[in-house]
Design an enzyme around this catalytic site. Structure first.
Site, mmCIF file in Angstrom:
data_model
loop_
_atom_site.group_PDB
_atom_site.id
_atom_site.type_symbol
_atom_site.label_atom_id
_atom_site.label_comp_id
_atom_site.label_asym_id
_atom_site.label_seq_id
_atom_site.Cartn_x
_atom_site.Cartn_y
_atom_site.Cartn_z
ATOM 1 C CG ASP B 29 48.146 30.524 27.939
ATOM 2 O OD1 ASP B 29 47.168 31.045 27.355
ATOM 3 O OD2 ASP B 29 48.301 29.297 28.031
ATOM 4 C CD GLU B 81 42.258 51.324 44.257
ATOM 5 O OE1 GLU B 81 42.377 50.522 45.173
ATOM 6 O OE2 GLU B 81 42.998 51.375 43.258
ATOM 7 C CB CYS B 113 37.627 46.768 46.711
ATOM 8 S SG CYS B 113 39.018 46.571 45.601
ATOM 9 N NE ARG B 200 49.793 30.719 46.352
ATOM 10 C CZ ARG B 200 49.091 30.005 45.488
ATOM 11 N NH1 ARG B 200 49.176 30.250 44.205
ATOM 12 N NH2 ARG B 200 48.316 29.039 45.894
ATOM 13 C CB THR B 202 45.593 39.383 47.772
ATOM 14 O OG1 THR B 202 45.725 38.398 46.744
ATOM 15 C CG2 THR B 202 46.654 40.452 47.576
ATOM 16 C CG HIS B 235 35.482 42.708 46.651
ATOM 17 N ND1 HIS B 235 35.187 43.662 45.704
ATOM 18 C CD2 HIS B 235 36.827 42.552 46.615
ATOM 19 C CE1 HIS B 235 36.303 44.064 45.135
ATOM 20 N NE2 HIS B 235 37.315 43.408 45.661
ATOM 21 N NE ARG B 244 39.319 29.227 47.460
ATOM 22 C CZ ARG B 244 40.567 29.659 47.370
ATOM 23 N NH1 ARG B 244 41.116 29.837 46.196
ATOM 24 N NH2 ARG B 244 41.253 29.928 48.450
ATOM 25 C CG ASN B 267 38.362 44.214 41.300
ATOM 26 O OD1 ASN B 267 37.323 44.706 41.760
ATOM 27 N ND2 ASN B 267 39.460 44.057 42.019
ATOM 28 C CB SER B 297 43.241 45.582 49.934
ATOM 29 O OG SER B 297 42.930 44.501 49.094
#
Lengths: 142, 352
Positions: B29, B81, B113, B200, B202, B235, B244, B267, B297
């Site tokens: 979806d 990267e 990143c 998750r 991450t 970022h 958030r 991104n 990361s």
């Protein structure tokens, strides 16, 4: 062999650097070591001359039967560009549909991959041309 | 010695793909992915674009805005990267293409990143110590997600370049600090085409922990609070995380609006915070204070406290396209063309 051949041409390919005859003032691209008009009078007087990178399409062709390295880009446009300094340069016109290209269209030089010596070989970079970005629409007051 | 941004430039490929188009192919979806990630489209590089061409275009836009002689550039660091070569520095081609060769030092950086902001910190050190007059830091990527993977909806391409110096500073970098740990949230092994990630994992122990820690540390060192800043850039691996984390730190949506690009371009990895900051500098006024925090990361965060100076009015900001111009100059692709452009189709012979 091919590595050295392309490496020698890095400066004109990256920066559209041609040559100017110190005797008659004529410009050449790609650069020449001797002016074909002034001959020996130009020896030692040929200096580098950097093109600004803007010009217009004089004529163009749409390539449908592409060499293997250009398979992913076909159909693509190869054009003769009249640079603002008067010199004519052959190059690919990118980032637009072939149908959008027309004679007289303003273009600007950008750097892109020109090719590579296979998956493990050297990558060649150089100029291509994209339509001159239209001026941005006026922004609403903040 | 005051050190800061003397000029900046950005570059984005023209092509885009929408999450709905990716979802259509993989039976997912796309509307839900778009809502969940807050991504409406992502940028896609042409087959003849890579980190070298993106870095050069960004660096050329940076040089168009100022009168600095490229021969005065003493260092170039390109963070990515997705460097085209495993061995052969991206920065060497960039240096040659902006006329900075040969009397300078060059190196390529990798830190997921945040490799671009690591380059800014290096240049700050070299300029601040007097070792060089100007340094160039570039963050650029053409990252890929495996076909059908959640990353495919966000991994995009773009980059921005920063000229760091101590004269004619348009934005002074008041302070920078970092927070780094060994956190395996996202990685790519040598020789692998696509990265792997911890799903998750991450989120909380990676992105949020590192950005929160670096941000709080910087504000503590500067004795500042979120309300002191006109703009904030975080970022942005998707459109939701930066919103958030900004809320958790006490920044408003208005403060992050100018630097939030992921909903429109995806991104851009090492290009994300450099592009967000460039977008802020496009509209910044003298005296504006900017809070910028990158995340890479693996994992680490670089935080910057930046103050825009009166010199921004002298910078020829209109000599190169703004980030907004680049975002709006777009052309959408279908998935088949996107797959062809990104080399996801196995070809015969010499083509990619």
């Amino acid at each position: 062999m091919a590595v050295a051949r392309f490496w020698r041409e890095n400066e004109p390919r990256y920066n559209l650097t041609g040559a100017k005859c110190g005797n008659c003032g004529r410009l050449y691209f790609p650069p020449r070591t001797v002016c074909p008009v002034c001959h020996r009078k130009s020896i030692g007087k040929m200096g580098p001359f950097k093109l600004q990178g803007t010009g217009e399409v004089i004529t163009f062709s749409v390539v449908h039967d592409a060499p293997s390295q250009f398979e992913l880009q076909k159909p693509y446009v190869i054009a003769i560009i009249q640079m603002d300094e008067g010199i004519r340069v052959t190059g690919q016109v990118i980032d637009c549909d072939p149908a959008e290209v027309n004679i007289g269209m303003k273009v600007q030089a950008v750097i892109r991959r020109l090719g590579e010596e296979g998956a493990s070989g050297i990558i060649y970079y150089g100029y291509k041309f994209m339509p001159l970005t239209p001026p941005a629409a006026p922004r609403p007051p903040e | 010695m005051e050190v800061g941004i003397v000029s900046y430039g950005a570059y984005l490929p023209r092509y885009r793909i929408a999450p709905q188009e990716i979802g259509r192919v993989w039976g997912t979806d796309g509307d839900a992915m778009s809502r969940n990630l807050l991504i409406f489209s992502k940028s896609v590089p042409s087959p003849d674009e890579d980190v070298i061409t993106i870095s050069i275009e960004a660096a050329r836009n940076m040089m168009r805005r100022c009168d600095v002689d490229p021969c005065d550039i003493g260092a170039i660091y390109v963070g990515s990267e997705s460097h085209p070569y495993a061995v052969k520095p991206t920065g060497t081609v960039v240096a040659e293409a902006i006329g900075a060769s040969p009397n300078l030092t060059v190196a390529d950086y990798e830190f997921a990143c945040k490799a671009g902001t690591a380059g800014i910190q290096t240049c700050m050190g070299l300029v601040g110590s007097g070792m060089i007059e100007y340094g160039v830091a570039i963050g650029a990527d053409t990252s890929q997600g495996a076909p059908g993977d959640a990353l495919e909806y966000s991994a995009s391409a773009g980059g921005a370049a920063y000229l760091i110096g101590s004269k004619n500073i348009v934005a002074r970098i008041d302070r920078t600090c970092s927070f780094t740990t060994d956190t395996p949230d996202f990685w790519r092994r040598e020789g692998q085409c696509y990265p792997s990630h911890g799903g998750r994992f991450t989120g909380e122990p990676a992105y949020f922990k590192h950005i929160m820690a670096a941000s709080q540390s910087l504000m503590e060192k500067m004795s500042s609070k979120p309300a002191d800043y006109a703009h904030a850039v975080f970022h942005q691996p998707n459109g939701k995380f930066p919103v958030r984390v900004a809320k958790q730190l006490g920044f408003s949506e208005k403060q992050i609006e100018a630097g939030l690009l992921t909903p429109f371009i995806g991104n851009t990895y090492s290009g994300a915070v450099p592009l967000g900051l460039a977008s802020v500098l496009d509209i910044a006024k003298p005296g504006d204070r900017i809070f910028a925090v990158a995340y890479g990361s693996g994992a680490g965060s670089d935080a910057f406290d930046i103050t825009v100076t009166n010199e921004i009015l002298e910078l020829r900001r209109d000599a190169a396209p703004t980030v907004k111009d680049l975002v709006e100059h777009k052309k959408f692709l279908d998935y088949a063309t996107y797959a062809k452009f990104r080399g996801k189709i196995r070809m015969k012979g010499g083509a990619e």
